[in-house]
Write an enzyme that holds these catalytic residues in place. Structure first.
Site, PDB file in Angstrom:
ATOM      1  N   SER A 149       9.050  44.911  -3.630  1.00 30.91           N
ATOM      2  CA  SER A 149       7.681  45.196  -4.050  1.00 30.91           C
ATOM      3  C   SER A 149       6.984  43.985  -4.676  1.00 30.91           C
ATOM      4  O   SER A 149       5.770  43.844  -4.551  1.00 30.91           O
ATOM      5  CB  SER A 149       7.656  46.390  -4.995  1.00 30.91           C
ATOM      6  OG  SER A 149       8.573  46.189  -6.036  1.00 30.91           O
TER       7      SER A 149
ATOM      8  N   HIS B 102       5.951  42.831 -10.245  1.00 31.84           N
ATOM      9  CA  HIS B 102       4.743  43.032  -9.434  1.00 31.84           C
ATOM     10  C   HIS B 102       3.671  42.011  -9.809  1.00 31.84           C
ATOM     11  O   HIS B 102       3.065  41.379  -8.940  1.00 31.84           O
ATOM     12  CB  HIS B 102       4.179  44.442  -9.649  1.00 31.84           C
ATOM     13  CG  HIS B 102       5.071  45.518  -9.105  1.00 31.84           C
ATOM     14  ND1 HIS B 102       4.879  46.845  -9.358  1.00 31.84           N
ATOM     15  CD2 HIS B 102       6.163  45.440  -8.300  1.00 31.84           C
ATOM     16  CE1 HIS B 102       5.806  47.556  -8.742  1.00 31.84           C
ATOM     17  NE2 HIS B 102       6.606  46.721  -8.103  1.00 31.84           N
TER      18      HIS B 102
END
Lengths: 286, 276
Positions: free
Chosen positions: B125, B179
């Site tokens: 991610s 992230h």
């Protein structure tokens, strides 16, 4: 009347100011290099700590902890100072809105049109094209480029009111108030009521900032009569009248500037309204 | 689906990454009891700041291809197949591969700098957020001016989606640090290198040099952490205590919230004068 059709009875246009030496203020130059400096500090600091840790790990840890704590406390302290500042000086929200708008404009102005105008200038140089380059450069705050081309535009064709106006804005931004006043005077002389009175307003503002309050009051009063005035012009008018001792009329002008309006004000007008409100709140003191 | 297969030859990197996701997931889960899965994933490359500090630099990349469960791999593969083809076609396969790797490393460096030494992360991610950062950078570069893309409703929604996901990440079991690190790395790489605009000015060159130096410096600090008390703590445990390994195990359990016999020792050590 002479053969070229010009009116010989009209006063001659004063000589345009010379090209100003452009030097950015130190704080502004520092502000521009701040992000780059921050990246370099973030690059070097861990390496220095690593080197230090090889000699004295505890000291490295302590330095890191002290720095982190200081940064957090410094941030909180700044927030506190800003809050107190907002209490002492209520136009802070209006100032933030104005700064945000300027930031947005500086990001939102593309360099493409400026490059296109510069390319066109290479094919054929004319006062109008120099003016276009200067105007676009001024919008993007590229002051050295703007100074060069606006001065050239005024030099090539001194009869373009817009060139004098833009050159005046540049000179005012550079702090050359006397020269800026001459440029605005030229614009107003060539095209009375130029840019819906913006040149006249700028002229009054320059006169006030240059310390000629009486002339400023006259000019701004004329602006009010001819163009209705705006929050900004009433604010400057109020300041000028207060400076020459006409306190009642100063308060009247400031009251007009501080009045709420039905339509949403531009960030700049909102800023002058906030200044006028504070001026009234403080009973006419600075 | 047909469209997707038709353009398969133009998006080899996206497909390779997706296949790598699935293959590694299958290999890691193959004939492994659920209680042994963490150990197996650790062999395959789960990243903890401590592992990286001890020299396992390969985990900075490997962890971006590993996934913990079906939901994790399902969502990440879906996001990769949604975002990847467009960006790969736009940038080219080699540049897209570079973007994926740099974003993955960027996200994992952020994890190494912020997380506790034994806290592990895995998943693509961070790199996918890097691709999202690249989308923002390309949008900014392709408009009439840098913020012209905000006039488009779709772009605005994408920003809100990203912000909402980052906020939701505070409560969800995801690595917001990774992230954000990936997002910044992907954005900076695309904005300064992959799509530098019509005229790479001197200013852009200055930023390129500074950002490269920052990336190298942070990589180095992730591999050789210096001034983090927890790393020094661990080093002290390893160096000074005859029961170093046992204490390290205890510390791991302590970080995972599992009470252990040695927890008291760990707590005493952590609050000792040296590390105040």
């Amino acid at each position: 009347m002479p053969a070229d059709g010009s009116d010989s009875s009209a006063p001659p246009i004063p000589a345009p100011p010379t090209e100003p030496a452009v030097k950015l203020p130190t704080w502004r130059a520092a502000l521009q290099t701040l992000p780059l400096a921050a990246i370099w500090i973030a690059t070097i600091a861990p390496l220095l700590l690593w080197l230090l840790a090889r000699q004295d790990p505890e000291l490295a840890v302590r330095i890191k902890q002290v720095t982190t704590t200081a940064a957090i406390r410094g941030g909180l302290g700044l927030a506190l100072v800003a809050s107190v500042g907002a209490l002492l000086f209520p136009p802070v929200p209006a100032w933030v809105r104005l700064m945000f708008e300027r930031l947005r404009l500086s990001f939102a102005s593309d360099r493409g049109p400026l490059l296109k105008a510069l390319a066109e200038l290479e094919h054929f140089a004319s006062a109008a094209r120099h003016l276009e380059v200067g105007r676009l450069a001024l919008t993007r705050s590229e002051l050295p480029l703007a100074a060069e081309h606006l001065h050239r535009a005024v030099e090539l064709d001194p009869s373009i009111a817009g060139a004098h106006h833009q050159f005046g804005i540049l000179l005012r931004r550079l702090g050359h108030l006397q020269q800026a006043a001459v440029a605005f005077q030229n614009a107003e002389h060539l095209d009375p009521g130029h840019a819906f009175g913006a040149a006249l307003l700028e002229l009054g503002r320059c006169a006030l900032l240059a310390g000629d309050e009486r002339a400023a009051a006259e000019i701004l009063e004329r602006h009010r009569k001819e163009h209705g005035g705006s929050k900004q012009s009433h604010y400057w008018l109020g300041k000028a009248r207060a400076a020459i001792g006409e306190h009642d009329s100063a308060i009247a002008a400031m009251k007009y500037a501080a009045e709420p309006t039905k339509q949403r004000l531009t960030p700049e007008e909102n800023w002058f309204r906030a200044l006028a409100r504070v001026w009234l709140w403080r009973g006419g003191r600075r | 689906m047909n469209d997707f297969l038709r353009q398969a030859d133009r998006i080899p990197v996206t497909l390779v990454v997706a296949i790598a996701y699935v293959t590694l997931f299958v290999l890691a889960n193959l004939s492994v009891a659920p209680e042994q899965l963490p150990a197996r994933l650790d062999e395959f490359g789960v990243l903890t700041p401590l592992n990286v500090a001890e020299g396992d630099a390969w985990r900075l990349i490997a962890a971006a291809f590993l996934h913990a469960n079906m939901l994790h791999i399902g969502l990440n593969t879906w996001a990769l197949l949604a975002l990847g083809p467009g960006i790969e076609t736009e940038l080219g396969s080699l540049r897209f591969a570079l973007l994926y790797l740099v974003s993955a490393i960027g996200g994992h460096i952020a994890v190494c700098l912020v997380y506790a030494p034994y806290q592990g992360v895995l998943g693509g991610s961070g790199a996918l957020f890097g691709i999202l950062g690249a989308v923002f950078a390309l949008n900014m570069r392709h408009g009439r001016h840098l913020f012209a893309f905000l006039q488009d409703e779709g772009n605005r929604r994408m920003i809100w989606f990203t912000v909402a996901y980052l906020i939701a990440g505070i409560w969800l079991p995801v690595s917001n640090t990774g992230h954000i690190g990936g997002l910044l790395a992907g954005f900076a790489l695309t904005f300064c290198w992959l799509a530098p605009g019509r005229e790479p000015t001197r200013n852009v060159r200055r930023y390129r040099i500074a950002l490269t130096a920052l990336f190298c410096s942070l990589c180095f600090v992730s591999l050789s952490p210096a001034a983090r008390w927890d790393q020094l703590w661990n080093r002290s445990i390893a160096d000074e205590s005859p029961y170093g390994k046992a204490r390290r195990r205890a510390a791991t359990m302590h970080y995972r919230g599992i009470p252990s016999a040695d927890e008291q020792d760990v707590r005493e050590f952590a609050t000792s004068e040296v590390f105040r």
